[in-house]
Design a protein around this motif. Structure first.
Motif, PDB file in Angstrom:
ATOM      1  N   SER A   1       4.367  11.891  11.623  1.00  0.00           N
ATOM      2  CA  SER A   1       4.658  11.381  10.365  1.00  0.00           C
ATOM      3  C   SER A   1       5.967  10.878  10.169  1.00  0.00           C
ATOM      4  O   SER A   1       6.512   9.833   9.387  1.00  0.00           O
ATOM      5  CB  SER A   1       4.297  12.111   9.188  1.00  0.00           C
ATOM      6  N   ALA A   2       6.730  11.715  10.707  1.00  0.00           N
ATOM      7  CA  ALA A   2       8.303  11.411  10.684  1.00  0.00           C
ATOM      8  C   ALA A   2       8.643   9.980  11.328  1.00  0.00           C
ATOM      9  O   ALA A   2       9.430   9.206  11.054  1.00  0.00           O
ATOM     10  CB  ALA A   2       9.073  12.565  11.249  1.00  0.00           C
ATOM     11  N   TYR A   3       8.130   9.866  12.627  1.00  0.00           N
ATOM     12  CA  TYR A   3       8.415   8.678  13.360  1.00  0.00           C
ATOM     13  C   TYR A   3       7.772   7.580  12.773  1.00  0.00           C
ATOM     14  O   TYR A   3       8.182   6.694  12.509  1.00  0.00           O
ATOM     15  CB  TYR A   3       7.231   8.738  14.798  1.00  0.00           C
ATOM     16  N   PHE A   4       6.468   7.787  12.126  1.00  0.00           N
ATOM     17  CA  PHE A   4       5.766   6.528  11.310  1.00  0.00           C
ATOM     18  C   PHE A   4       6.750   6.263  10.065  1.00  0.00           C
ATOM     19  O   PHE A   4       6.943   5.071   9.668  1.00  0.00           O
ATOM     20  CB  PHE A   4       4.452   7.010  10.784  1.00  0.00           C
ATOM     21  N   GLU A   5       7.112   7.226   9.300  1.00  0.00           N
ATOM     22  CA  GLU A   5       8.057   7.118   8.164  1.00  0.00           C
ATOM     23  C   GLU A   5       9.345   6.043   8.597  1.00  0.00           C
ATOM     24  O   GLU A   5       9.791   5.306   7.888  1.00  0.00           O
ATOM     25  CB  GLU A   5       8.476   8.240   7.404  1.00  0.00           C
TER      26      GLU A   5
ATOM     27  N   LEU B   1       0.867  -1.147  -0.037  1.00  0.00           N
ATOM     28  CA  LEU B   1      -0.079   0.090   0.058  1.00  0.00           C
ATOM     29  C   LEU B   1       0.776   1.508  -0.113  1.00  0.00           C
ATOM     30  O   LEU B   1       1.787   1.122   0.420  1.00  0.00           O
ATOM     31  CB  LEU B   1      -0.738   0.067   1.240  1.00  0.00           C
ATOM     32  N   PRO B   2       0.330   2.574  -0.568  1.00  0.00           N
ATOM     33  CA  PRO B   2       1.028   3.674  -0.195  1.00  0.00           C
ATOM     34  C   PRO B   2       1.171   4.084   1.111  1.00  0.00           C
ATOM     35  O   PRO B   2       0.489   3.280   1.816  1.00  0.00           O
ATOM     36  CB  PRO B   2       0.184   4.925  -0.959  1.00  0.00           C
ATOM     37  N   ASP B   3       2.062   4.877   1.415  1.00  0.00           N
ATOM     38  CA  ASP B   3       2.362   5.114   2.841  1.00  0.00           C
ATOM     39  C   ASP B   3       1.170   5.464   3.523  1.00  0.00           C
ATOM     40  O   ASP B   3       0.774   5.137   4.613  1.00  0.00           O
ATOM     41  CB  ASP B   3       3.505   6.369   2.984  1.00  0.00           C
ATOM     42  N   ALA B   4       0.492   6.740   2.947  1.00  0.00           N
ATOM     43  CA  ALA B   4      -0.909   7.249   3.622  1.00  0.00           C
ATOM     44  C   ALA B   4      -2.005   6.030   3.658  1.00  0.00           C
ATOM     45  O   ALA B   4      -2.622   5.873   4.843  1.00  0.00           O
ATOM     46  CB  ALA B   4      -1.416   8.099   2.698  1.00  0.00           C
TER      47      ALA B   4
ATOM     48  N   GLU C   1      -3.255   4.471   7.377  1.00  0.00           N
ATOM     49  CA  GLU C   1      -4.957   4.392   7.747  1.00  0.00           C
ATOM     50  C   GLU C   1      -5.120   2.999   8.319  1.00  0.00           C
ATOM     51  O   GLU C   1      -5.820   2.856   9.373  1.00  0.00           O
ATOM     52  CB  GLU C   1      -5.583   4.693   6.593  1.00  0.00           C
ATOM     53  N   VAL C   2      -4.549   2.064   7.586  1.00  0.00           N
ATOM     54  CA  VAL C   2      -4.731   0.636   8.013  1.00  0.00           C
ATOM     55  C   VAL C   2      -4.243   0.526   9.439  1.00  0.00           C
ATOM     56  O   VAL C   2      -5.121  -0.189  10.313  1.00  0.00           O
ATOM     57  CB  VAL C   2      -4.042  -0.443   7.090  1.00  0.00           C
TER      58      VAL C   2
END
Length: 280
Positions: free
Chosen positions: A173-177, A150-153, A157-158
């Protein structure tokens, strides 16, 4: 040089849990029972950060730090289940932890715990005294998702919808990336996994399902039953896919683990003390 190169070999795979300033955790090499714990996809040993305090000295909590996270951040994460299970089995055997042990895994960790048990059996090593699988469909039901692509976004969401961010929907978002490479590798290992028929394990097995978990429904978790010739118990808790991270079901999970580990041969005097501690 990887940060893991600076650690003793056992500490790379099996870092010692923190139990607070007043107590040192029991030595896994000498404890009467080891509980080897495998995290969910993208997870780290922090998922088990205070389990030792709750389970007491009769069992050594041995969280498994997989490559690509924590102090092993610079190592390449595995994206295929079988080589990962073989590497973990190698480490358990090398460090003499594959005796008087139980296995716990949540989500991807449950699938990995099962494959590690099979790998240890092929080597003729003792079976686990107990297998705990949590938030996971049975192995033959894997392979029907492609979240890793899946794309990052969309992937974010999942994870959010499954409760992976808890109440922090605004997690940076930096942490998630930073977590994305290992998360995608773990998901790829699960989603490309293909179960192959093998004789069932012979250890007692407990499977935990949750009321609001769409990817490990009660029926999917119940499907673990034929994977053992030993006793099988399914416990149903409230919460979402990440119920082990917080809320009342986390306490219930730990209480169930303590009771069943006592039955596996740890010091029985802990039972009364633990039951006096937990309220429901």
């Amino acid at each position: 040089m990887s940060p893991a190169d600076l650690l003793p070999p056992r500490a790379a795979w099996f870092p010692r849990p923190v139990t607070g300033p007043a107590a040192a955790p029991p030595d896994p090499a000498t404890a009467p029972l080891r509980l080897v714990c495998f995290p969910y996809a993208g997870g780290t040993v922090s998922a088990f950060r205070d389990w030792q305090q709750h389970l007491g000295d009769g069992v050594a909590v041995v969280p498994v730090q997989l490559p690509g996270r924590g102090l092993r951040l610079r190592e390449t994460p595995y994206d295929t289940m079988e080589p990962l299970a073989e590497a973990v089995a190698d480490a358990l055997d090398e460090h003499r932890l594959a005796h008087d042990y139980a296995l716990f895994g949540h989500s991807m960790g449950a699938l990995l715990a099962y494959e590690v048990a099979c790998a240890l059996r092929r080597r003729g090593l003792p079976p686990p005294r107990h297998l705990f699988v949590s938030g996971s469909r049975a192995p033959h039901l894997y392979g029907d998702r492609a979240d890793h692509a899946l794309p990052d976004a969309a992937l974010r969401e999942v994870i959010r919808d499954l409760g992976g961010f808890g109440d922090q929907d605004t997690v940076g978002s930096a942490y998630f990336e930073r977590r994305l490479p290992v998360l995608r590798a773990d998901l790829r290992a699960c989603e490309r996994y293909g179960w192959r028929p093998r004789p069932p394990l012979d250890c007692p097995t407990t499977a935990f399902s949750a009321t609001a978990d769409p990817i490990a429904t009660p029926q999917m978790v119940e499907a673990w039953r034929p994977y053992t010739t030993g006793s099988f118990l399914r416990r149903h808790l409230t919460g979402n896919h990440f119920f082990l991270n917080g809320g009342p079901s986390r306490g219930r999970l730990l209480a169930h683990l303590g009771t069943e580990l006592d039955a596996s041969g740890t010091t029985p005097h802990r039972k009364a003390a633990r039951e006096a501690t937990w309220t429901f």
